[in-house]
Design a protein around this motif. Sequence first.
Motif, PDB file in Angstrom:
ATOM      1  N   UNK A 173       0.813  -1.213   0.000  1.00 37.19           N
ATOM      2  CA  UNK A 173       0.000   0.000   0.000  1.00 37.19           C
ATOM      3  C   UNK A 173       0.845   1.261   0.000  1.00 37.19           C
ATOM      4  N   UNK A 174       2.093   1.154   0.489  1.00 35.06           N
ATOM      5  CA  UNK A 174       2.938   2.343   0.476  1.00 35.06           C
ATOM      6  C   UNK A 174       3.205   2.759  -0.965  1.00 35.06           C
ATOM      7  N   UNK A 191       1.164   1.571  -3.906  1.00 36.38           N
ATOM      8  CA  UNK A 191      -0.041   1.793  -4.699  1.00 36.38           C
ATOM      9  C   UNK A 191      -0.811   3.015  -4.209  1.00 36.38           C
ATOM     10  N   UNK A 192      -0.628   3.362  -2.941  1.00 36.12           N
ATOM     11  CA  UNK A 192      -1.369   4.489  -2.396  1.00 36.12           C
ATOM     12  C   UNK A 192      -0.788   5.831  -2.773  1.00 36.12           C
ATOM     13  N   UNK A 220     -11.359   4.280  -6.149  1.00 34.79           N
ATOM     14  CA  UNK A 220     -10.124   5.058  -6.076  1.00 34.79           C
ATOM     15  C   UNK A 220     -10.398   6.539  -5.871  1.00 34.79           C
ATOM     16  N   UNK A 227     -11.153   5.713   0.685  1.00 32.54           N
ATOM     17  CA  UNK A 227     -10.020   4.897   0.282  1.00 32.54           C
ATOM     18  C   UNK A 227      -8.722   5.580   0.728  1.00 32.54           C
ATOM     19  N   UNK A 258      -6.033   4.058   3.429  1.00 36.20           N
ATOM     20  CA  UNK A 258      -4.599   3.942   3.160  1.00 36.20           C
ATOM     21  C   UNK A 258      -3.773   4.657   4.226  1.00 36.20           C
ATOM     22  N   UNK A 263      -3.838   2.904   7.487  1.00 39.79           N
ATOM     23  CA  UNK A 263      -3.027   1.683   7.442  1.00 39.79           C
ATOM     24  C   UNK A 263      -1.546   2.031   7.579  1.00 39.79           C
ATOM     25  N   UNK A 264      -1.106   3.031   6.837  1.00 38.82           N
ATOM     26  CA  UNK A 264       0.315   3.373   6.839  1.00 38.82           C
ATOM     27  C   UNK A 264       0.736   3.989   8.176  1.00 38.82           C
TER      28      UNK A 264
END
Lengths: 263, 253
Positions: free
Chosen positions: A70-71, A73-74, B230, B235, B239, B242-243
Amino acid sequence: MTTKQSPLLYDKRDHIAFITLNRPQVINAFNVAMRDSLWSALEAVRDDPDVRAVVLSGAGEKGFCAGADLSEFGSAPSQHVARQVRFERGVWELWLSIPKPFVGALHGYTFGSGMEMALLCDLRLASQDGVFGLPEVGLGMIPAAGGTQTFPRQAGLSAGLEALLTARRYTAADALQLGLVHGVVSRDRLLGTAAQWAGQLTRLDPQVVGLAKRTLREGADLPLPQALELEMRLAAQAFSLRGATDRGHRRSPKTQAAGRRQA
Amino acid sequence: MLSNSIKQTRKGAVVLLTIAPVRATVEAIERLAIEISDACRQIQQDDAVRVLVVIGSGSGFGPDTFPPDGFTSPEQLARLRIAAPVAAVDKPVIAAINGPASGLGFELALACDIRIASAAASFAMPHLAHGLLPWDGGTQRLQRLVGPSRASELLLTGKRLTARQALDIGLVQRVVPASKLKDATEELASKIASYAPIALRYAKEALWKGTDMPLEQALRLEADLALLLHTSADRAEGLEAFLKKRTPKFEGR
């Protein structure tokens, strides 16, 4: 070894292509570089007549693949991301078009894209410590490597709705019961058993294996009468191939014996 | 007199729709169908509602089937559907099956996405013995959910499945003691309600619609929905959370 580690390893032994996801430091998170390498690996599988089966596994201790990176694709700008998604689909479409059998060897974490790659395999073997799931909705996403379609087609719509909407985790035993995997073995036997399964497939007539994959995949999309017609057409094709092989066998008693063992 | 066979309770982003026992007659079901349909329309339009739970009060889950006397055309029968309006909700719907679900009640359970059963639940499609066919989606949803083999068995034999048997064939996803049904369901509902609402709706759409499509088209549907997602703020939030290893806060945008 170069300083830059390759995100995917490709090896070939005894008609089996071994593809290994190789970013163990991030539980083989699927990123752009891995996708590009996978593309090339799949083309090699498709084009190399010496390859009759594939074993797909993940390097490292923790798992087969924990999902998309995700790092990476995000952080891409949205237009770029959109283009990537289209391209990614190309990889999955290429994969689905290959008439050779894939065996997934799944250990530890198999989540998100990892679960989806597993679902693109024809046979799936898990180690006892396997954990499976599609956690996307908890991240504001849905699976995008076919998971919304392949999961219910393998394990049923009822299980698919639960998996996707609750983001539930499945143990290897759960997965076996659902038909998500076809066998469970201890971690130390995982690769050996997967290679054995693939080895068995390499001893079959590759053209007939290809026809078998087609009859299931294409038949699932057809109304029954047309599906039955397709089955008969492909069976006749297999039969005529066998006829050709048998005629070949009459010239060589050795291969004839080998042919009988396969039958 | 009116509007007393269902009750709506709101708890955070979850609506609990409780269906009281109603007599299986044309008049009673026609009224129930209107009530359920009105409630579902309202739930569908209310963005603050993220998950719907359908549960029965009393000993059973929904009404049994009955001869729809005088209702002979499809248009007339359509007025006697209680499962169809529930299936039209595009948010996740959980059925909490508290007792026997027979006939229409079973069809109602099949219109939900996830089924949790109490140990007292059972499932039957007794229509054929009464000279009837299911008309509220039962035959079609059953075979899509558990496969044609089980669907034939249940439709043709009228066999009643216990909660345990329903679990074994994947018709229900969990069986809990009767006293824990409501808590277990609400717990699952609030867990689902913590996920991204648009993603949930798209996942539901991809699953139910994709089932009826050839794989290639179904994958295209998935890709289109994923691409649409997207553009959602959720979304980006998912992200980032999560990060940064924090819990995401989804707003359905």
